[in-house]
Design an enzyme around this catalytic site. Sequence first.
Site, PDB file in Angstrom:
ATOM      1  N   ARG A  61     -25.149 -56.604 -66.209  1.00 61.02           N
ATOM      2  CA  ARG A  61     -24.772 -56.842 -64.809  1.00 61.02           C
ATOM      3  C   ARG A  61     -25.876 -56.368 -63.867  1.00 61.02           C
ATOM      4  O   ARG A  61     -26.173 -57.015 -62.851  1.00 61.02           O
ATOM      5  CB  ARG A  61     -23.464 -56.110 -64.517  1.00 61.02           C
ATOM      6  CG  ARG A  61     -22.898 -56.352 -63.126  1.00 61.02           C
ATOM      7  CD  ARG A  61     -21.470 -55.839 -63.032  1.00 61.02           C
ATOM      8  NE  ARG A  61     -20.927 -55.989 -61.697  1.00 61.02           N
ATOM      9  CZ  ARG A  61     -20.633 -54.981 -60.893  1.00 61.02           C
ATOM     10  NH1 ARG A  61     -20.821 -53.722 -61.297  1.00 61.02           N
ATOM     11  NH2 ARG A  61     -20.139 -55.197 -59.685  1.00 61.02           N
ATOM     12  N   HIS A  65     -27.626 -58.436 -60.894  1.00 61.87           N
ATOM     13  CA  HIS A  65     -27.581 -57.957 -59.516  1.00 61.87           C
ATOM     14  C   HIS A  65     -28.973 -57.666 -58.976  1.00 61.87           C
ATOM     15  O   HIS A  65     -29.213 -57.815 -57.769  1.00 61.87           O
ATOM     16  CB  HIS A  65     -26.695 -56.714 -59.418  1.00 61.87           C
ATOM     17  CG  HIS A  65     -25.231 -57.030 -59.413  1.00 61.87           C
ATOM     18  ND1 HIS A  65     -24.305 -56.327 -58.678  1.00 61.87           N
ATOM     19  CD2 HIS A  65     -24.529 -58.002 -60.055  1.00 61.87           C
ATOM     20  CE1 HIS A  65     -23.102 -56.837 -58.863  1.00 61.87           C
ATOM     21  NE2 HIS A  65     -23.212 -57.853 -59.712  1.00 61.87           N
ATOM     22  N   ASP A  66     -29.882 -57.251 -59.829  1.00 65.68           N
ATOM     23  CA  ASP A  66     -31.255 -57.032 -59.382  1.00 65.68           C
ATOM     24  C   ASP A  66     -31.912 -58.360 -59.022  1.00 65.68           C
ATOM     25  O   ASP A  66     -32.490 -58.514 -57.942  1.00 65.68           O
ATOM     26  CB  ASP A  66     -32.063 -56.315 -60.465  1.00 65.68           C
ATOM     27  CG  ASP A  66     -33.473 -55.990 -60.005  1.00 65.68           C
ATOM     28  OD1 ASP A  66     -33.638 -55.557 -58.845  1.00 65.68           O
ATOM     29  OD2 ASP A  66     -34.418 -56.162 -60.796  1.00 65.68           O
ATOM     30  N   ASN A  94     -22.179 -53.158 -55.624  1.00 59.30           N
ATOM     31  CA  ASN A  94     -22.792 -52.271 -56.619  1.00 59.30           C
ATOM     32  C   ASN A  94     -22.150 -50.892 -56.705  1.00 59.30           C
ATOM     33  O   ASN A  94     -22.184 -50.261 -57.767  1.00 59.30           O
ATOM     34  CB  ASN A  94     -24.280 -52.090 -56.304  1.00 59.30           C
ATOM     35  CG  ASN A  94     -25.069 -53.368 -56.469  1.00 59.30           C
ATOM     36  OD1 ASN A  94     -24.797 -54.167 -57.346  1.00 59.30           O
ATOM     37  ND2 ASN A  94     -26.052 -53.574 -55.595  1.00 59.30           N
ATOM     38  N   HIS A 195     -18.777 -62.084 -68.340  1.00 63.92           N
ATOM     39  CA  HIS A 195     -17.500 -61.442 -68.021  1.00 63.92           C
ATOM     40  C   HIS A 195     -16.645 -61.233 -69.269  1.00 63.92           C
ATOM     41  O   HIS A 195     -15.508 -60.788 -69.165  1.00 63.92           O
ATOM     42  CB  HIS A 195     -16.724 -62.268 -66.987  1.00 63.92           C
ATOM     43  CG  HIS A 195     -17.310 -62.211 -65.611  1.00 63.92           C
ATOM     44  ND1 HIS A 195     -16.864 -63.004 -64.576  1.00 63.92           N
ATOM     45  CD2 HIS A 195     -18.318 -61.462 -65.090  1.00 63.92           C
ATOM     46  CE1 HIS A 195     -17.566 -62.740 -63.483  1.00 63.92           C
ATOM     47  NE2 HIS A 195     -18.467 -61.815 -63.775  1.00 63.92           N
ATOM     48  N   ASP A 243     -11.973 -58.676 -70.530  1.00 64.60           N
ATOM     49  CA  ASP A 243     -11.564 -59.485 -71.685  1.00 64.60           C
ATOM     50  C   ASP A 243     -10.715 -58.590 -72.584  1.00 64.60           C
ATOM     51  O   ASP A 243     -11.241 -57.693 -73.241  1.00 64.60           O
ATOM     52  CB  ASP A 243     -12.811 -59.996 -72.415  1.00 64.60           C
ATOM     53  CG  ASP A 243     -12.490 -60.718 -73.724  1.00 64.60           C
ATOM     54  OD1 ASP A 243     -11.299 -60.861 -74.064  1.00 64.60           O
ATOM     55  OD2 ASP A 243     -13.441 -61.120 -74.412  1.00 64.60           O
TER      56      ASP A 243
END
Length: 325
Positions: A61, A65-66, A94, A195, A243
């Site tokens: 993640r 996000h970076d 974040n 996810h 999940d």
Amino acid sequence: MASVSLKLSIALTCALLLSSACHGLQVGYYKKSCPRVEAIVRDEVKKFVYKNAGIGAGLIRMFFHDCFVEGCDASVLLDPTPANPQPEKLSPPNFPSLRGFEAIDAAKDAVEKACPGVVSCADIVAFAGRDAAYFLSRMTVKINMPAGRLDGRISNFTEALSNLPPPFFNITQLIASFAAKGLDTEDMVVLSGAHTIGVSHCSSFVSDRLAVPSDINTALAGILRRQCPANPTPANDPTVHQDVVTPNALDNQYYKNVLAHKVLFTSDAALLTTPATTQMVLDNANIRGMWEGKFKKAMVKMGAIGVKTGNQGEIRRNCRVVNRY
């Protein structure tokens, strides 16, 4: 004229392929300058992931996000300072949910001991995301991750809000968000498959999935209502597995969950709202090995977003602060 034609040809090739080579990246970039860097990072990531699979999910993640904010430049790692009290890492997408910073610190420390001042934090983030995927997939997702990124000097709270797609996005918004980064609809569907690992705070889905009518599976909704407060607050915002079938494995179970309406986010459920994305979900769920192969390519493609070169960036000595000369 020939020179102009060649430049146009190269530009067209880069536009069509989004080749990492067009961004100055290459596999084995540190082969001469720091030959053991990838093994060093992998060893550090392994220690953290085997202690806590959630850290591995956090590292994947973190890479996403970076790259979506200021490009793949490790801007997400920068700590607040008096000059910049609100960097990306404190932005709602974040904070407090993003994990894995300690793993990056450990990898950077180990790399600096072997090759001081050579390897960027941005490349370490990319390697760590790759390695987390490798270990969480039981060593089936093997990504040849190009390197050669430089570290950025800008990290902005509001840029994270503006560039990271929130969990309540619909399919049109998702496609547009990824397209803005040079990623197509299939890339979006494939990267959403991450996810299948990790956890989510209840605040990310209660208001639009549980508090109002939605297509979420009735049994799953009942379980989530027992785990989550009706009105999550910063002081009362538990986490739940994304999940519940294979919570610690990076696999294609996510797509089976989408088809069964057993997913947390509106953005997950949105994948079934167009015929094209529905077919992609079906294929990833049912064709053995398809998603894993596409995920490897999508991770490399994402890793080429907004790469900094020359005076645009630097190689930080400490991943949490920009260099002071």
